[in-house]
Design a protein around this motif. Structure first.
Motif, PDB file in Angstrom:
ATOM      1  N   GLY A   8      43.178  42.993  40.333  1.00  0.00           N
ATOM      2  CA  GLY A   8      44.425  42.901  41.084  1.00  0.00           C
ATOM      3  C   GLY A   8      44.445  40.902  41.133  1.00  0.00           C
ATOM      4  O   GLY A   8      43.124  40.010  41.836  1.00  0.00           O
ATOM      5  N   ASN A   9      45.599  40.943  41.809  1.00  0.00           N
ATOM      6  CA  ASN A   9      45.683  39.731  42.425  1.00  0.00           C
ATOM      7  C   ASN A   9      44.836  39.460  44.051  1.00  0.00           C
ATOM      8  O   ASN A   9      44.655  38.174  44.366  1.00  0.00           O
ATOM      9  CB  ASN A   9      47.122  38.926  43.049  1.00  0.00           C
ATOM     10  N   THR A  10      44.794  40.509  44.668  1.00  0.00           N
ATOM     11  CA  THR A  10      43.741  40.473  45.722  1.00  0.00           C
ATOM     12  C   THR A  10      42.230  41.283  45.439  1.00  0.00           C
ATOM     13  O   THR A  10      41.076  40.203  45.957  1.00  0.00           O
ATOM     14  CB  THR A  10      44.449  41.318  46.546  1.00  0.00           C
ATOM     15  N   ASN A  11      42.813  42.057  45.242  1.00  0.00           N
ATOM     16  CA  ASN A  11      41.341  42.493  44.916  1.00  0.00           C
ATOM     17  C   ASN A  11      40.864  43.121  43.346  1.00  0.00           C
ATOM     18  O   ASN A  11      41.714  43.666  43.185  1.00  0.00           O
ATOM     19  CB  ASN A  11      40.798  44.127  45.671  1.00  0.00           C
ATOM     20  N   ARG A  27      34.231  47.389  45.140  1.00  0.00           N
ATOM     21  CA  ARG A  27      35.500  46.405  45.617  1.00  0.00           C
ATOM     22  C   ARG A  27      35.207  45.069  45.883  1.00  0.00           C
ATOM     23  O   ARG A  27      33.948  45.071  47.334  1.00  0.00           O
ATOM     24  CB  ARG A  27      36.564  47.245  46.870  1.00  0.00           C
ATOM     25  N   PHE A 130      51.004  50.057  44.199  1.00  0.00           N
ATOM     26  CA  PHE A 130      51.382  49.211  45.656  1.00  0.00           C
ATOM     27  C   PHE A 130      50.243  48.465  46.085  1.00  0.00           C
ATOM     28  O   PHE A 130      48.987  48.701  46.155  1.00  0.00           O
ATOM     29  CB  PHE A 130      51.708  49.722  46.849  1.00  0.00           C
ATOM     30  N   GLY A 131      49.896  47.067  44.866  1.00  0.00           N
ATOM     31  CA  GLY A 131      49.070  46.284  45.135  1.00  0.00           C
ATOM     32  C   GLY A 131      49.519  45.296  45.938  1.00  0.00           C
ATOM     33  O   GLY A 131      50.211  44.701  46.715  1.00  0.00           O
ATOM     34  N   THR A 132      49.344  43.932  45.546  1.00  0.00           N
ATOM     35  CA  THR A 132      49.464  42.454  46.152  1.00  0.00           C
ATOM     36  C   THR A 132      51.212  42.345  46.015  1.00  0.00           C
ATOM     37  O   THR A 132      52.048  42.073  46.381  1.00  0.00           O
ATOM     38  CB  THR A 132      49.325  41.639  45.110  1.00  0.00           C
ATOM     39  N   ASN A 155      51.937  44.039  52.595  1.00  0.00           N
ATOM     40  CA  ASN A 155      51.284  42.781  53.173  1.00  0.00           C
ATOM     41  C   ASN A 155      52.040  41.849  53.120  1.00  0.00           C
ATOM     42  O   ASN A 155      52.037  40.436  53.869  1.00  0.00           O
ATOM     43  CB  ASN A 155      49.693  42.778  52.660  1.00  0.00           C
ATOM     44  N   GLY A 222      46.427  52.557  48.461  1.00  0.00           N
ATOM     45  CA  GLY A 222      46.117  52.446  49.114  1.00  0.00           C
ATOM     46  C   GLY A 222      47.090  52.954  50.560  1.00  0.00           C
ATOM     47  O   GLY A 222      47.600  53.771  50.737  1.00  0.00           O
ATOM     48  N   LEU A 223      48.398  52.285  49.961  1.00  0.00           N
ATOM     49  CA  LEU A 223      49.028  52.471  51.227  1.00  0.00           C
ATOM     50  C   LEU A 223      51.098  53.509  50.690  1.00  0.00           C
ATOM     51  O   LEU A 223      51.300  53.510  51.429  1.00  0.00           O
ATOM     52  CB  LEU A 223      50.370  51.418  50.860  1.00  0.00           C
TER      53      LEU A 223
HETATM   54  N1  LIG Z   1      44.422  51.829  52.087  1.00  0.00           N
HETATM   55  C1  LIG Z   1      45.196  51.009  52.434  1.00  0.00           C
HETATM   56  N2  LIG Z   1      45.624  50.112  54.550  1.00  0.00           N
HETATM   57  C2  LIG Z   1      45.986  49.265  54.101  1.00  0.00           C
HETATM   58  N3  LIG Z   1      45.856  48.157  53.237  1.00  0.00           N
HETATM   59  C3  LIG Z   1      45.521  48.529  51.965  1.00  0.00           C
HETATM   60  C4  LIG Z   1      44.645  49.462  51.324  1.00  0.00           C
HETATM   61  N4  LIG Z   1      44.476  49.469  50.576  1.00  0.00           N
HETATM   62  C5  LIG Z   1      45.004  48.050  50.133  1.00  0.00           C
HETATM   63  N5  LIG Z   1      45.296  47.083  51.136  1.00  0.00           N
HETATM   64  C6  LIG Z   1      46.296  46.218  51.289  1.00  0.00           C
HETATM   65  O1  LIG Z   1      47.448  46.122  49.655  1.00  0.00           O
HETATM   66  C7  LIG Z   1      46.705  44.753  49.286  1.00  0.00           C
HETATM   67  C8  LIG Z   1      47.035  45.473  47.922  1.00  0.00           C
HETATM   68  O2  LIG Z   1      45.763  46.155  47.327  1.00  0.00           O
HETATM   69  P1  LIG Z   1      45.515  45.699  46.441  1.00  0.00           P
HETATM   70  O3  LIG Z   1      46.312  46.927  46.190  1.00  0.00           O
HETATM   71  O4  LIG Z   1      43.422  45.771  46.596  1.00  0.00           O
HETATM   72  O5  LIG Z   1      46.357  44.464  45.949  1.00  0.00           O
HETATM   73  P2  LIG Z   1      45.637  43.869  44.013  1.00  0.00           P
HETATM   74  O6  LIG Z   1      45.717  45.263  43.241  1.00  0.00           O
HETATM   75  O7  LIG Z   1      47.376  43.801  43.235  1.00  0.00           O
HETATM   76  O8  LIG Z   1      44.639  43.488  43.883  1.00  0.00           O
HETATM   77  C9  LIG Z   1      46.026  43.966  50.068  1.00  0.00           C
HETATM   78  O9  LIG Z   1      46.628  42.917  50.527  1.00  0.00           O
HETATM   79  C10 LIG Z   1      44.917  45.166  50.701  1.00  0.00           C
HETATM   80  O10 LIG Z   1      44.386  44.464  51.465  1.00  0.00           O
END
Ligand SMILES: Nc1ncnc2c1ncn2[C@@H]1O[C@H](COP(=O)(O)OP(=O)(O)O)[C@@H](O)[C@H]1O
Ligand SMILES: CC(C)(COP(=O)(O)O)[C@@H](O)C(=O)NCCC(=O)O
Ligand SMILES: [K+]
Length: 258
Positions: A8-11, A27, A130-132, A155, A222-223
């Motif tokens: 993803g764009n963050t993780n 991760r 719920f991602g970036t 976020n 995760g959110l």
């Molecule tokens: N369980 C969680 N609690 C709080 N923040 C989370 C949780 N899971 C992911 N995040 C936050 O949500 C954002 C998106 O995370 P992620 O799902 O890894 O994004 P992506 O898939 O776009 O890389 C990031 O800023 C991450 O830190």
């Protein structure tokens, strides 16, 4: 065994699938500069620490960041002696149709979520990831991806406030005690938390009305549980929906190749 990579764009998430279950999931922050050698040192160290003996024979990648794919391909070639399947590339076939405007490059994560949702729940779905960014993927009765919605991520919204306004601090998302905040942090949390619940509710209601049919709302990321605990927004939640979709796409391509 299969190494599935969801970037993803963050993780970036790596999971090892033994054909029946994920035996490990790790991760790391997404950084396009990371080399194949760096990935391998990191992966092999974690495998050793957890005493995982996995013979990686296959690899599948979904990446919303095109630049990281090069080094992941080198990782597959140099260390696992395999050619990875890359979702979105012509050689990676999908078990569902994609019905969008010509020339649209749909995010591979959204295609993978569609495949996973259809495999687990059948058609007529809204998948909220719920991602970036927060994406809504609409899945038709026959499993086709037919479009959706892209909204700023939770976020990202909080970061945007902090970055744009000198007096607004960095804040983590959580459910505020009350809607009316009596300090700056509570005001910001209220805006994003309750604003987001409104956003999800309104978008899902409008998608259902536009389709004129009942649709199940499936959440991932995760959110999602944080919002679900306050208001009943989702019919189901899977924290590993994208990973599941990657295994389905991998199996589908294997069958086609045989
Ligand atoms: N369980 C969680 N609690 C709080 N923040 C989370 C949780 N899971 C992911 N995040 C936050 O949500 C954002 C998106 O995370 P992620 O799902 O890894 O994004 P992506 O898939 O776009 O890389 C990031 O800023 C991450 O830190
Ligand atoms: C919308 C996204 C940025 C979401 O990515 P993520 O939050 O998972 O990093 C990604 O799916 C993307 O780059 N999509 C391309 C445009 C589209 O899907 O229509
Ligand atoms: K997303």
């Amino acid at each position: 065994m299969l190494l599935a990579v969801d970037c993803g764009n963050t993780n970036t998430v790596f999971s090892i699938w033994d054909g029946e279950s994920f035996i490990a999931t790790w991760r790391t922050a997404t950084e396009w500069q990371r080399t194949a050698d760096q990935y391998y040192v990191w992966l092999s160290t974690l495998m050793r620490l957890q005493e995982i003996e996995a013979d990686i024979t296959d690899m599948i990648i979904s990446s919303t960041v095109p630049r990281v794919v090069f080094n992941l391909r080198v990782l597959a070639d140099r260390y696992f002696h395999t050619r990875p399947l890359v979702v979105g590339k012509p050689e990676c076939r999908l078990p569902v149709d994609v019905r969008v405007d010509a020339g649209t490059a749909v995010g591979p994560d959204r295609l993978v979520n569609t495949v996973a949702g259809y495999d687990l729940h059948g058609g007529n779905l809204v998948i909220v990831d719920f991602g970036t960014a927060t994406t809504f993927d609409v899945v038709a009765a026959d499993g086709a991806y037919i479009g959706g919605v892209i909204a700023p991520g939770v976020n990202l919204s909080l970061e945007a406030l902090h970055n744009a306004a000198a007096a607004l601090p960095h804040v983590d998302i959580s459910q505020p005690q009350a809607v009316i905040g009596t300090n700056t942090v509570a005001c910001m949390q209220s805006g994003v938390f309750w604003g987001y619940i409104g956003l999800v509710r309104e978008i899902c209601a409008r998608i259902k009305a536009e389709r004129g049919t009942e649709m199940r709302v499936i959440a991932t990321g995760g959110l999602a549980p944080l919002f679900q605990q306050a208001v009943d927004l989702f019919d189901d939640y899977h924290d590993d929906l994208t990973m599941h979709g990657l295994t389905v796409i991998h199996d589908f391509n294997k069958e086609k190749a045989e």
